[in-house]
Design a protein around this motif. Sequence first.
Motif, PDB file in Angstrom:
ATOM      1  N   HIS A 715       9.319  24.501  30.665  1.00  0.00           N
ATOM      2  CA  HIS A 715       9.357  23.920  29.322  1.00  0.00           C
ATOM      3  C   HIS A 715       9.747  24.979  28.287  1.00  0.00           C
ATOM      4  N   ARG A 716       9.165  26.160  28.386  1.00  0.00           N
ATOM      5  CA  ARG A 716       9.481  27.245  27.449  1.00  0.00           C
ATOM      6  C   ARG A 716      10.935  27.693  27.597  1.00  0.00           C
ATOM      7  N   GLU A 717      11.401  27.745  28.831  1.00  0.00           N
ATOM      8  CA  GLU A 717      12.782  28.195  29.061  1.00  0.00           C
ATOM      9  C   GLU A 717      13.783  27.247  28.411  1.00  0.00           C
ATOM     10  N   SER A 718      13.493  25.944  28.470  1.00  0.00           N
ATOM     11  CA  SER A 718      14.405  24.959  27.877  1.00  0.00           C
ATOM     12  C   SER A 718      14.470  25.093  26.363  1.00  0.00           C
ATOM     13  N   LEU A 719      13.407  25.633  25.748  1.00  0.00           N
ATOM     14  CA  LEU A 719      13.356  25.788  24.297  1.00  0.00           C
ATOM     15  C   LEU A 719      13.671  27.214  23.836  1.00  0.00           C
ATOM     16  N   GLY A 720      13.732  28.153  24.776  1.00  0.00           N
ATOM     17  CA  GLY A 720      13.969  29.550  24.413  1.00  0.00           C
ATOM     18  C   GLY A 720      12.765  30.220  23.786  1.00  0.00           C
ATOM     19  N   TYR A 721      11.567  29.740  24.106  1.00  0.00           N
ATOM     20  CA  TYR A 721      10.336  30.314  23.574  1.00  0.00           C
ATOM     21  C   TYR A 721       9.763  31.335  24.553  1.00  0.00           C
ATOM     22  N   PRO A 722       8.914  32.257  24.058  1.00  0.00           N
ATOM     23  CA  PRO A 722       8.325  33.277  24.930  1.00  0.00           C
ATOM     24  C   PRO A 722       7.624  32.632  26.138  1.00  0.00           C
ATOM     25  N   PRO A 723       7.788  33.242  27.335  1.00  0.00           N
ATOM     26  CA  PRO A 723       8.390  34.563  27.587  1.00  0.00           C
ATOM     27  C   PRO A 723       9.900  34.542  27.787  1.00  0.00           C
ATOM     28  N   HIS A 724      10.547  33.378  27.643  1.00  0.00           N
ATOM     29  CA  HIS A 724      12.009  33.294  27.766  1.00  0.00           C
ATOM     30  C   HIS A 724      12.664  33.467  26.403  1.00  0.00           C
ATOM     31  N   GLY A 725      12.185  34.393  25.637  1.00  0.00           N
ATOM     32  CA  GLY A 725      12.718  34.631  24.302  1.00  0.00           C
ATOM     33  C   GLY A 725      11.665  35.314  23.463  1.00  0.00           C
ATOM     34  N   ALA A 726      12.031  35.606  22.229  1.00  0.00           N
ATOM     35  CA  ALA A 726      11.099  36.278  21.316  1.00  0.00           C
ATOM     36  C   ALA A 726      11.174  35.615  19.948  1.00  0.00           C
ATOM     37  N   LEU A 727      10.073  35.711  19.201  1.00  0.00           N
ATOM     38  CA  LEU A 727       9.974  35.080  17.888  1.00  0.00           C
ATOM     39  C   LEU A 727       9.456  36.065  16.852  1.00  0.00           C
ATOM     40  N   VAL A 728       9.900  35.870  15.620  1.00  0.00           N
ATOM     41  CA  VAL A 728       9.257  36.487  14.468  1.00  0.00           C
ATOM     42  C   VAL A 728       8.976  35.370  13.479  1.00  0.00           C
ATOM     43  N   HIS A 729       7.705  35.249  13.109  1.00  0.00           N
ATOM     44  CA  HIS A 729       7.271  34.210  12.174  1.00  0.00           C
ATOM     45  C   HIS A 729       7.244  34.813  10.777  1.00  0.00           C
ATOM     46  N   VAL A 730       7.931  34.208   9.841  1.00  0.00           N
ATOM     47  CA  VAL A 730       7.979  34.682   8.456  1.00  0.00           C
ATOM     48  C   VAL A 730       7.301  33.642   7.582  1.00  0.00           C
ATOM     49  N   LEU A 731       6.272  34.050   6.867  1.00  0.00           N
ATOM     50  CA  LEU A 731       5.524  33.135   6.006  1.00  0.00           C
ATOM     51  C   LEU A 731       5.410  33.732   4.608  1.00  0.00           C
ATOM     52  N   VAL A 732       5.727  32.933   3.611  1.00  0.00           N
ATOM     53  CA  VAL A 732       5.662  33.359   2.211  1.00  0.00           C
ATOM     54  C   VAL A 732       4.687  32.446   1.484  1.00  0.00           C
ATOM     55  N   SER A 733       3.864  33.018   0.621  1.00  0.00           N
ATOM     56  CA  SER A 733       2.889  32.210  -0.109  1.00  0.00           C
ATOM     57  C   SER A 733       2.794  32.659  -1.561  1.00  0.00           C
ATOM     58  N   SER A 734       2.390  31.727  -2.421  1.00  0.00           N
ATOM     59  CA  SER A 734       2.202  32.009  -3.832  1.00  0.00           C
ATOM     60  C   SER A 734       1.283  30.937  -4.420  1.00  0.00           C
ATOM     61  N   LEU A 735       0.652  31.271  -5.538  1.00  0.00           N
ATOM     62  CA  LEU A 735      -0.150  30.279  -6.247  1.00  0.00           C
ATOM     63  C   LEU A 735       0.738  29.218  -6.884  1.00  0.00           C
ATOM     64  N   ASP A 736       2.021  29.545  -7.037  1.00  0.00           N
ATOM     65  CA  ASP A 736       2.990  28.621  -7.624  1.00  0.00           C
ATOM     66  C   ASP A 736       3.891  28.095  -6.508  1.00  0.00           C
ATOM     67  N   GLU A 737       3.906  26.789  -6.304  1.00  0.00           N
ATOM     68  CA  GLU A 737       4.664  26.199  -5.203  1.00  0.00           C
ATOM     69  C   GLU A 737       6.161  26.481  -5.319  1.00  0.00           C
ATOM     70  N   THR A 738       6.701  26.335  -6.513  1.00  0.00           N
ATOM     71  CA  THR A 738       8.135  26.567  -6.713  1.00  0.00           C
ATOM     72  C   THR A 738       8.494  28.019  -6.439  1.00  0.00           C
ATOM     73  N   GLU A 739       7.644  28.934  -6.878  1.00  0.00           N
ATOM     74  CA  GLU A 739       7.904  30.352  -6.657  1.00  0.00           C
ATOM     75  C   GLU A 739       7.937  30.679  -5.169  1.00  0.00           C
ATOM     76  N   ALA A 740       7.006  30.135  -4.402  1.00  0.00           N
ATOM     77  CA  ALA A 740       6.963  30.392  -2.964  1.00  0.00           C
ATOM     78  C   ALA A 740       8.201  29.818  -2.277  1.00  0.00           C
ATOM     79  N   GLN A 741       8.572  28.611  -2.647  1.00  0.00           N
ATOM     80  CA  GLN A 741       9.728  27.974  -2.022  1.00  0.00           C
ATOM     81  C   GLN A 741      11.017  28.712  -2.370  1.00  0.00           C
ATOM     82  N   THR A 742      11.147  29.134  -3.622  1.00  0.00           N
ATOM     83  CA  THR A 742      12.338  29.887  -4.038  1.00  0.00           C
ATOM     84  C   THR A 742      12.422  31.212  -3.303  1.00  0.00           C
ATOM     85  N   ALA A 743      11.299  31.894  -3.164  1.00  0.00           N
ATOM     86  CA  ALA A 743      11.284  33.202  -2.516  1.00  0.00           C
ATOM     87  C   ALA A 743      11.716  33.109  -1.059  1.00  0.00           C
TER      88      ALA A 743
END
Length: 820
Positions: A715-743
């Motif tokens: 199942h992971r191989e078909s999706l390219g997920y670990p261990p058949h691949g690697a990921l970096v998760h990027v998460l941005v947050s702010s008290l202002d919704e528009t600011e976080a989305q723009t960033a």
Amino acid sequence: MSTGLLFDLDSASQSVAQVALPVPVYSVFDYRIPKALARDVKIGQRVLVPFGARRLPGVIVALRSTSERSGRLKHIERIVDSEPALSETMLAILEEAAKQSLCPIGIAIAAALPTGSSLQPITVYTVSSRGQEALRSGAAQGALREFLTQLERTPITLAALRRRKQEDWLQRCERDGLIEKRHESKAGGVRETTQKWVTLARNFDLEAKIQGELQRARKQADLLRRIAASEPQPYSQWIQETPGAAALLRALAARGCIEFEERLAPRNVLGVPLEISGSVDLTVDQAQVLAPICKAIETQSTESFLLHGVTGSGKTEVYLRAVAAALQCGRQALVLVPEITLTHQILARLRSRFGDALAVLHSGLTPNERFEQWQRLRRGATPIALGARSALFAPLENLGVIILDEEHDTAYKNEEGFRYHARDLAALRAKYAHCPWILGSATPSLETRFAAERGTIRRLSLPHRIGGRPLPAVEVVDLEKERRNTVRGRKLILSRTLQRATTQALADGGQVIFFLNRRGFSTRIFCYDCGHAEHCKHCDISLVYHATDEVLRCHYCDHTAPPPEVCSQCGADSNALLGIGTERLEEEARILFPTAQIARLDRDTARRKGATEQILHALKNRKLDILIGTQMVAKGHDFPGVQLVGVVAADIGLHMPDFRAAERTFQLLTQVAGRAGRGQIPGRVILQTFVPDHYAIRPVVEHDYETFYRHELAHRESLGYPPHGALVHVLVSSLDETEAQTAITELAKNWKMQNASQVELLGPAPAPLARIQDRYRFQFLLKGESEATVLQAARLLLPGIEKLPNSVRAKLDVNPVNML
């Protein structure tokens, strides 16, 4: 990074220190070393340095004769440690780990320092130059003069001013420019406990003293003779044994006959002493897996092992033998467990084998206790360290073996700040120490099992339980069918099958564990009129009702609210409690089994210090009939009296928006099933689920790890997920919704413009938990075939992240274990 000159000194003759600071910047900072400190500076020491308007603690990572930075450098203000807090080897490990996890080096280094020992930034108020002039000229009189004189003598914090009820003076003086803020640092406050001892003074004639000036002080003379005839003892012991000893000892010290000496007296964090027992006979399987491990320890080989053994197969005995082999070679051992609850059992096993020559490091200790344990290791007072993931930073400079028990557990991933995985950091420590490291589990993570398949880690197998005991029989109850046969209006919690099995187990004198990985009484309060569920006002998550406290509680920010009498949305009085947690399960168990001794173990009950040990001790000593718990009871524990394990909601984790959901479910069910049948009587496990044929549940019945592994790997191989691949998760947050989305939109856009690799960007999109603690959260994923490729692509994000405003937070997580 360089800033302006702080002191007007001859910088040409000064050396330069490169200092790592705990700030979100991916570089170190150059500082000039003042002549007065030049001889005392060492790599690994903590120093206090100016940084903008603040003063920050940092760690020296390198010394240079010159700086490559342009402009003048600020100077180091103070050296905090006489000796390095971190060794050069540990600094090298942290630098490599920081690069692998895309973490600023200063934040990674700060995570390795003993808790509570770092300097803490504080803001104090002191007299300004204008205020000093008012004092000199006499313009400040009366109470004003007294207030300014006080601040000139001792700068003071806002909290202290409030305690003294001097806020009005603060506001007046700040308005008139008579005082100013100053940023300083103070020590964290941790220290080692000492005890006063009484010793005989050196170089004096005992008999001459007694026959001379003590001739008329017979009590002093008698006590002095006793002190001379005995080994040094604590001051408190003399006080207890001798009436009036305090005055006599003071008099003897004044005459130069005795000396008082402060000696280290670490707090006891191990518990009552245990008798040391010998080792047990190994099974054939244990002897076979131990041989290559001991050989690697003796030859100082940096070899990695996966100890893949079913529950109850004797992995802990293999760990103990590996520790003994390291000690026999004159080296040290580091043993890691994923959670505090698991330290108690393995601590008892280690102490029964090796005595009290070990240190314990985990968050359940106070900062002072942890610091004392850290110092014991640093001084070489003990060769064994046991703890959770942060114990990887223990000052062990002669490691012979590193052991990670339950290596699959997600608690080994640090989720804040320095987002390292204990597995990766253990590999680095082993590389630098030239020692083997062992990953043990009945349900290895897919990454580890796949690495063994590729030959990058050696797999050692323990396929049978100790003593030939069978694995427990597992039965699945289909809750959909059970619900059809349940009386209308009655909540289905324990199926008839589980109720009958519990009654039988208790009648046979056995113990029962009910497992439900959800604490609280009910998962939400729901209105049948409008469909509204009571939510946390700070997070996009339902509030959980806790009957014990009679409150609604958010499990993310700990916000609490009283249960509403009517719906807060429409005002209707048709609110109902939906879903169940461990509190509701406990209530049901007490109704169905009124004569049973029942306890609950979850994060709520474990908050009280010592509660976890007390509950587990009661279960071990057969003082409990039924234990209800979350995943705290699911792994690592060995209770021979447990005949039945009932999993109340086996599919509770399957519906999470995370590609690892099936793996976690299979691991957790297999682990909790393994708590049954560890004694002479075969065990039984009952899994209640709405999806009995799911591929993460069906293999649990046959204890078939390999079938699940093959299915999930494909199942992971078909999706390219670990261990058949690697990921970096990027998460941005702010008290202002528009600011976080723009960033996050700008970060993604700029990355796409620079990226020339095959790495794929998925998103941006709102995070599954779109708001936590009033911060709006957006995310995207970078996905590629190899970790090296994805890391290289992710580094393109770093300049943009450093330029984000302070109101926006960005998190980079390499190969994340939590996608929420």
